[in-house]
Design a protein around this motif. Structure first.
Motif, PDB file in Angstrom:
ATOM      1  N   VAL A   1       0.874  -1.180   0.000  1.00 12.33           N
ATOM      2  CA  VAL A   1       0.000   0.000   0.000  1.00 12.33           C
ATOM      3  C   VAL A   1       0.907   1.225   0.000  1.00 12.33           C
ATOM      4  O   VAL A   1       1.790   1.341   0.843  1.00 12.33           O
ATOM      5  CB  VAL A   1      -0.918   0.025   1.239  1.00 12.33           C
ATOM      6  CG1 VAL A   1      -1.790   1.261   1.236  1.00 12.33           C
ATOM      7  CG2 VAL A   1      -1.779  -1.223   1.279  1.00 12.33           C
TER       8      VAL A   1
ATOM      9  N   GLU B   1       0.880   7.781  -1.299  1.00 11.70           N
ATOM     10  CA  GLU B   1       0.093   8.886  -1.854  1.00 11.70           C
ATOM     11  C   GLU B   1      -1.068   8.326  -2.679  1.00 11.70           C
ATOM     12  O   GLU B   1      -0.880   7.965  -3.837  1.00 11.70           O
ATOM     13  CB  GLU B   1       1.033   9.737  -2.723  1.00 11.70           C
ATOM     14  CG  GLU B   1       0.455  11.011  -3.248  1.00 11.70           C
ATOM     15  CD  GLU B   1      -0.012  11.959  -2.166  1.00 11.70           C
ATOM     16  OE1 GLU B   1      -1.228  12.141  -2.056  1.00 11.70           O
ATOM     17  OE2 GLU B   1       0.846  12.511  -1.448  1.00 11.70           O
ATOM     18  N   PRO B   2      -2.259   8.225  -2.105  1.00  9.25           N
ATOM     19  CA  PRO B   2      -3.342   7.617  -2.872  1.00  9.25           C
ATOM     20  C   PRO B   2      -3.715   8.442  -4.098  1.00  9.25           C
ATOM     21  O   PRO B   2      -4.350   7.941  -5.014  1.00  9.25           O
ATOM     22  CB  PRO B   2      -4.503   7.555  -1.879  1.00  9.25           C
ATOM     23  CG  PRO B   2      -4.187   8.562  -0.839  1.00  9.25           C
ATOM     24  CD  PRO B   2      -2.703   8.670  -0.773  1.00  9.25           C
TER      25      PRO B   2
ATOM     26  N   LEU C   1      -3.141   5.614  -7.798  1.00  5.68           N
ATOM     27  CA  LEU C   1      -4.231   5.049  -8.586  1.00  5.68           C
ATOM     28  C   LEU C   1      -4.142   5.606 -10.003  1.00  5.68           C
ATOM     29  O   LEU C   1      -3.996   6.812 -10.197  1.00  5.68           O
ATOM     30  CB  LEU C   1      -5.583   5.410  -7.973  1.00  5.68           C
ATOM     31  CG  LEU C   1      -5.926   4.745  -6.637  1.00  5.68           C
ATOM     32  CD1 LEU C   1      -7.250   5.275  -6.111  1.00  5.68           C
ATOM     33  CD2 LEU C   1      -5.991   3.244  -6.797  1.00  5.68           C
TER      34      LEU C   1
ATOM     35  N   ARG D   1      -9.760   6.659  -1.680  1.00  5.46           N
ATOM     36  CA  ARG D   1      -8.710   6.169  -2.582  1.00  5.46           C
ATOM     37  C   ARG D   1      -7.793   5.203  -1.857  1.00  5.46           C
ATOM     38  O   ARG D   1      -7.411   4.165  -2.393  1.00  5.46           O
ATOM     39  CB  ARG D   1      -7.883   7.332  -3.110  1.00  5.46           C
ATOM     40  CG  ARG D   1      -8.578   8.105  -4.181  1.00  5.46           C
ATOM     41  CD  ARG D   1      -7.651   9.179  -4.704  1.00  5.46           C
ATOM     42  NE  ARG D   1      -8.431  10.254  -5.283  1.00  5.46           N
ATOM     43  CZ  ARG D   1      -8.034  11.501  -5.337  1.00  5.46           C
ATOM     44  NH1 ARG D   1      -6.865  11.843  -4.848  1.00  5.46           N
ATOM     45  NH2 ARG D   1      -8.793  12.409  -5.892  1.00  5.46           N
ATOM     46  N   GLN D   2      -7.424   5.584  -0.606  1.00  7.24           N
ATOM     47  CA  GLN D   2      -6.517   4.705   0.127  1.00  7.24           C
ATOM     48  C   GLN D   2      -7.210   3.375   0.419  1.00  7.24           C
ATOM     49  O   GLN D   2      -6.585   2.325   0.380  1.00  7.24           O
ATOM     50  CB  GLN D   2      -6.039   5.403   1.411  1.00  7.24           C
ATOM     51  CG  GLN D   2      -4.786   4.814   2.011  1.00  7.24           C
ATOM     52  CD  GLN D   2      -3.610   4.775   1.060  1.00  7.24           C
ATOM     53  OE1 GLN D   2      -3.559   3.983   0.133  1.00  7.24           O
ATOM     54  NE2 GLN D   2      -2.645   5.647   1.265  1.00  7.24           N
TER      55      GLN D   2
ATOM     56  N   MET E   1      -6.872   1.382  -2.640  1.00 11.92           N
ATOM     57  CA  MET E   1      -5.508   0.834  -2.700  1.00 11.92           C
ATOM     58  C   MET E   1      -5.384  -0.411  -1.824  1.00 11.92           C
ATOM     59  O   MET E   1      -4.777  -1.404  -2.209  1.00 11.92           O
ATOM     60  CB  MET E   1      -4.493   1.867  -2.173  1.00 11.92           C
ATOM     61  CG  MET E   1      -3.942   2.855  -3.177  1.00 11.92           C
ATOM     62  SD  MET E   1      -3.314   2.093  -4.660  1.00 11.92           S
ATOM     63  CE  MET E   1      -1.912   1.182  -4.021  1.00 11.92           C
TER      64      MET E   1
ATOM     65  N   PRO F   1       1.135   4.794   4.629  1.00  8.03           N
ATOM     66  CA  PRO F   1      -0.162   4.868   3.936  1.00  8.03           C
ATOM     67  C   PRO F   1      -1.087   5.944   4.486  1.00  8.03           C
ATOM     68  O   PRO F   1      -2.111   6.230   3.879  1.00  8.03           O
ATOM     69  CB  PRO F   1      -0.763   3.475   4.167  1.00  8.03           C
ATOM     70  CG  PRO F   1      -0.136   3.002   5.431  1.00  8.03           C
ATOM     71  CD  PRO F   1       1.238   3.598   5.476  1.00  8.03           C
TER      72      PRO F   1
ATOM     73  N   TYR G   1       1.309   4.627  -9.407  1.00 10.02           N
ATOM     74  CA  TYR G   1       0.353   3.629  -9.894  1.00 10.02           C
ATOM     75  C   TYR G   1       1.013   2.637 -10.840  1.00 10.02           C
ATOM     76  O   TYR G   1       0.568   1.505 -10.947  1.00 10.02           O
ATOM     77  CB  TYR G   1      -0.907   4.248 -10.497  1.00 10.02           C
ATOM     78  CG  TYR G   1      -0.744   5.204 -11.653  1.00 10.02           C
ATOM     79  CD1 TYR G   1      -0.772   6.565 -11.446  1.00 10.02           C
ATOM     80  CD2 TYR G   1      -0.601   4.738 -12.945  1.00 10.02           C
ATOM     81  CE1 TYR G   1      -0.657   7.449 -12.488  1.00 10.02           C
ATOM     82  CE2 TYR G   1      -0.482   5.617 -14.000  1.00 10.02           C
ATOM     83  CZ  TYR G   1      -0.514   6.965 -13.767  1.00 10.02           C
ATOM     84  OH  TYR G   1      -0.395   7.835 -14.829  1.00 10.02           O
TER      85      TYR G   1
END
Lengths: 264, 264
Positions: A73, A76-77, A81, A139-140, A143, A160, B160
């Motif tokens: 994980v 930085e979400p 993504l 978002r996290q 992930m 995370p 990503y």
């Protein structure tokens, strides 16, 4: 038997600077290990070395023995993504990659279940969401769902919660704690924030300038730090965090009750 | 956000595409039917835009020419775009000796003035659509390759892509699913403005006699053929010229609008 064992890992940059120096580390199945240290202490690099995704120009020496399935994980979400892939597609694809021969419909069902497990409500709708339509915390969670889709035995977490605000941070920490307990996964959790690491780890490893300065059972290390750097970290954290932490965690516990998380 | 530019540009281009599709049904005469007795007539009810030096209906020729100019211009941008994107992705993603060779070739090509290089190529390959497309592709891929390569270098560093690699996806998967979709926007913007060049360059080549040959109706060659009569029947040169200009303007507005939308 250990799920993951690192012996004498050193990472050297092309210009000869040693970034990680002779790190030993062992992780038993189901164990949670926290790695704490300041920026540039080599904690993230150590994590990346385990996955074999070191940045170009860094040479690794030493031994990494990892028999377990791993998943990571990221910090930085917002950037972890793919902006051109729907959240559910990502999770479904990872799931199918690790369950060859299963149909796309199975993968979508699995993605829905994973979304529910990581506390995404209206999971069936959210499968179709683009990353930019989701909040940082969501978002996290996506992930984490994507990482779980690989059914890891060891979950690697690279800061995370650093990019999230404090309330969401507490929710994600609750979620991780809960998932690790329910799936009996092992976890390595890397952060510069001792309070965050302490809230999810059984064992603690303190790094500074590429070296391990102290390691041991979390409660023991916190009660009696053997190295002055650990003591410094602890003092810095105590002053700043403990007051706000008690208030924030009370709030977050209230707001995350719907997630069915285990409390401390 | 969606200013008039986008709609005007899209409207103009849409009108041309419609005209090209419907040309066989809406053209009042056969564009190749000669009537030497009625040559070089001004606009009349029978011939709305008059007739050319061989008595062919000018309006029908302009409409039918859209069926040549539009697809050839589209191919003349698509082929270099496809070649350049493929090379750019491979160069950016894998680097190494292939990257070095391709980039030196592109340096070499960019050192020459583009038009001269294309004229030399068409001249040595002989006139016609095939050699036009070959020379457009051989020269035009360079910009696409550089553009895509730079984007890929950036995207490769994003989390990503790292996440996709750690999830166990191979290079082809990562490239097609995670890298390429994120380069498309940049490429599309450039492609739209490149169409402006393709439309005018195609007409220029045909005007010079290197492109599409008489009697096939084509705007550039129509201007060339009508040149001797510019003092008596100016419309024969002016109208095809305007037709090219308006189309190029349409593409330019479209490209501009897309560029602005990207910034917004």
């Amino acid at each position: 038997m250990s799920a993951l064992k690192i012996k004498g890992l050193s990472l050297v940059r092309a210009d000869g600077v040693t970034l990680v120096d002779n790190v030993d580390l062992a992780l038993a199945p189901g164990e949670t290990l926290g790695i704490v240290g300041e920026s540039g202490s080599g904690k993230s690099l150590t994590l990346r070395a385990i996955l074999g995704i070191l940045p170009a120009g860094i040479t690794a020496t030493g031994e990494i023995a990892c028999t377990a399935r791993t998943a990571m994980v990221f910090q930085e979400p917002a950037t972890a993504l793919n902006p051109t892939m729907r959240a559910g597609d990502l999770v479904a694809r990872v799931w199918r990659r690790h369950h060859p021969g299963r149909s796309k419909a199975d993968a979508l069902t699995a993605a829905t279940e994973l979304f529910e497990q990581v506390g995404i409500d209206r999971a069936a709708d959210r499968l179709r969401a683009w990353p930019h339509e989701l909040s940082g915390g969501m978002r996290q969670r996506v992930m984490i769902a994507a990482a779980l889709a690989a059914e890891p035995e060891v979950l690697l977490c690279d800061e995370p919660t650093t990019a999230l605000d404090v309330r969401v941070q507490a929710q994600i920490l609750d979620l991780l704690r809960d998932l690790v307990a329910r799936r009996s996964m092992a976890m390595i959790f890397v952060s510069h924030d001792l309070a965050v690491v302490a809230s999810v780890s059984e064992r603690l490893l303190v790094m500074r300038r590429g070296e391990v300065v102290e390691t041991g059972v979390l409660t023991e290390v916190l009660a009696a730090p053997a190295h002055e750097y650990t003591a410094e970290l602890l003092a810095a954290n105590l002053g700043r965090r403990l007051k706000s932490e008690s208030r924030e965690s009370r709030e977050s516990r209230e707001s995350s009750e719907s997630l069915g998380s285990v409390t401390r | 956000m969606k200013g008039p530019k986008l709609w005007i540009g899209a409207g103009v281009v849409g009108l041309y595409v419609l005209a090209a599709i419907l040309a066989p049904w809406i053209a009042p005469h056969d564009p190749l039917a000669q009537d030497v007795v009625a040559a070089l007539q001004g606009p009349s009810a029978a011939h709305l835009l008059g007739t050319d030096e061989l008595g062919r209906d000018q309006l029908s020729r302009i409409l039918m020419a859209a069926r040549i100019d539009l697809p050839v211009a589209a191919l003349a941008t698509l082929l270099p775009c496809l070649l350049g994107t493929a090379l750019g992705v491979i160069c950016g993603y894998f680097g190494g000796w292939f990257d070095a060779i391709v980039m030196r070739i592109s340096d070499l090509l960019q050192a020459f003035p583009m038009y001269i290089l294309m004229i030399v190529l068409v001249f040595s390959l002989g006139p016609g659509v095939r050699s036009l497309l070959i020379s457009f592709t051989a020269v035009g891929w360079v910009v696409y390759a550089r553009l895509v390569r730079a984007e890929v270098l950036r995207i490769r560093q994003t989390e990503y892509v790292t996440a996709a690699i750690t999830a166990g996806f191979g290079a082809p998967r990562v490239i097609v699913r995670h890298v390429l979709p994120n380069t498309l926007r940049q490429t599309l913007i450039y492609l739209t403005s490149d169409l402006v060049f393709a439309v005018t360059a195609l007409a220029a080549f045909s005007f010079l006699g290197f492109g599409i040959q008489q009697p096939t109706p084509e705007w550039g060659s129509m201007i060339a053929a009508a040149q001797p009569y510019i003092t008596t029947q100016a419309l024969l040169t002016v109208v095809p010229g305007l037709v090219i200009t308006v189309l190029a303007l349409g593409f330019a507005l479209l490209g501009d609008a897309l560029q602005e939308r990207k910034r917004a």
